[in-house]
Write a protein that holds these residues in place. Sequence first.
Motif, short mmCIF file in Angstrom:
data_model
loop_
_atom_site.label_atom_id
_atom_site.label_comp_id
_atom_site.label_asym_id
_atom_site.label_seq_id
_atom_site.Cartn_x
_atom_site.Cartn_y
_atom_site.Cartn_z
N ASP A 1 44.06 46.37 38.95
CA ASP A 1 44.02 44.91 39.05
C ASP A 1 43.80 44.42 40.49
N SER A 2 43.36 45.31 41.36
CA SER A 2 43.07 44.90 42.73
C SER A 2 41.84 44.01 42.76
N PRO A 3 41.94 42.86 43.42
CA PRO A 3 40.79 41.96 43.49
C PRO A 3 39.94 42.23 44.73
N PHE A 4 38.70 41.83 44.64
CA PHE A 4 37.78 41.92 45.77
C PHE A 4 37.03 40.59 45.84
N TYR A 5 36.80 40.10 47.04
CA TYR A 5 36.15 38.80 47.18
C TYR A 5 34.99 38.86 48.16
N GLY B 1 39.48 32.50 49.70
CA GLY B 1 40.29 31.31 49.98
C GLY B 1 40.14 30.20 48.96
N ARG B 2 39.12 30.28 48.10
CA ARG B 2 38.90 29.22 47.10
C ARG B 2 38.92 29.74 45.68
N PHE B 3 38.47 30.97 45.49
CA PHE B 3 38.37 31.53 44.14
C PHE B 3 39.41 32.62 43.95
N THR B 4 39.82 32.78 42.70
CA THR B 4 40.76 33.84 42.36
C THR B 4 40.26 34.56 41.12
N VAL B 5 40.24 35.88 41.17
CA VAL B 5 39.83 36.68 40.03
C VAL B 5 41.06 37.36 39.45
N ALA B 6 41.15 37.37 38.13
CA ALA B 6 42.29 37.98 37.46
C ALA B 6 41.85 38.52 36.11
N GLY B 7 42.57 39.52 35.64
CA GLY B 7 42.21 40.14 34.37
C GLY B 7 43.35 40.09 33.37
N ASP B 8 43.00 40.03 32.11
CA ASP B 8 43.95 40.11 31.01
C ASP B 8 43.53 41.31 30.17
N GLU C 1 24.14 37.03 44.49
CA GLU C 1 25.14 37.43 45.48
C GLU C 1 26.49 37.72 44.82
N PHE C 2 27.20 38.63 45.43
CA PHE C 2 28.53 39.01 44.96
C PHE C 2 29.52 37.89 45.24
N VAL C 3 30.33 37.58 44.23
CA VAL C 3 31.34 36.55 44.39
C VAL C 3 32.75 37.17 44.43
N ALA C 4 33.06 37.94 43.41
CA ALA C 4 34.40 38.53 43.34
C ALA C 4 34.39 39.65 42.31
N PRO D 1 34.75 54.66 29.92
CA PRO D 1 35.71 55.04 30.98
C PRO D 1 35.11 54.96 32.37
N GLU D 2 33.78 55.05 32.45
CA GLU D 2 33.13 54.97 33.77
C GLU D 2 33.09 53.54 34.31
N ASN D 3 33.25 52.57 33.44
CA ASN D 3 33.27 51.18 33.88
C ASN D 3 34.67 50.84 34.37
N ASP D 4 34.87 50.96 35.68
CA ASP D 4 36.22 50.83 36.22
C ASP D 4 36.52 49.46 36.80
N GLY D 5 35.59 48.54 36.68
CA GLY D 5 35.83 47.20 37.20
C GLY D 5 34.85 46.19 36.64
N ILE D 6 35.16 44.95 36.85
CA ILE D 6 34.28 43.84 36.48
C ILE D 6 33.99 43.02 37.73
N GLY D 7 32.75 42.68 37.91
CA GLY D 7 32.36 41.87 39.05
C GLY D 7 31.75 40.56 38.61
N TRP D 8 31.88 39.58 39.47
CA TRP D 8 31.23 38.28 39.29
C TRP D 8 30.17 38.11 40.38
N PHE D 9 28.99 37.73 39.94
CA PHE D 9 27.90 37.43 40.85
C PHE D 9 27.39 36.04 40.51
N ARG D 10 26.61 35.47 41.43
CA ARG D 10 25.99 34.19 41.13
C ARG D 10 24.59 34.17 41.73
N GLN D 11 23.74 33.36 41.11
CA GLN D 11 22.38 33.23 41.61
C GLN D 11 21.95 31.77 41.53
N ALA D 12 21.68 31.22 42.68
CA ALA D 12 21.18 29.85 42.77
C ALA D 12 19.66 29.87 42.74
N PRO D 13 19.03 28.77 42.35
CA PRO D 13 17.56 28.72 42.30
C PRO D 13 16.94 29.09 43.65
#
Length: 123
Positions: free
Chosen positions: A56-60, A66-73, A46-49, A29-41
């Motif tokens: 279901d509120s998104p964060f970018y 403007g290019r990526f969209t995050v959504a949940g099912d 860094e945080f992506v979305a 229950p404490e995990n209230d969201g999912i985040g996407w990060f990325r790491q280049a060599p």
Amino acid sequence: QVQLVESGGGLVQPGGSLRLSCAASGLTPENDGIGWFRQAPGKEREFVAGISLSSDSPFYGTSARGRFTVAGDNAKKTVYLQMNRLTPDDTAIYYCAAHRSGSVSIITSYDRWGQGTQVTVSS
């Protein structure tokens, strides 16, 4: 036990699209969201979305806006990251993580991480 599994990475040409998936199980229950990060060599992770699992509120992050969209099912317990107009600068390992507390853009706010999926943008 919380488990996160990313999929959908691969090789794509500049200007192309990819959809990443993050299948989550065992979230608390404490995990209230999912985040996407990325790491280049040679670069920091860094945080992506991200997305709130309750609203279901998104964060970018700056790179995604403007290019990526995050959504949940919720039924499938899966979060998606649709990435459009990809450039070579988007080449990185993409990770999803379970948010615990704190700012959504900060790594230490997440307490579980997936293994990552490689995205390569190249002609």
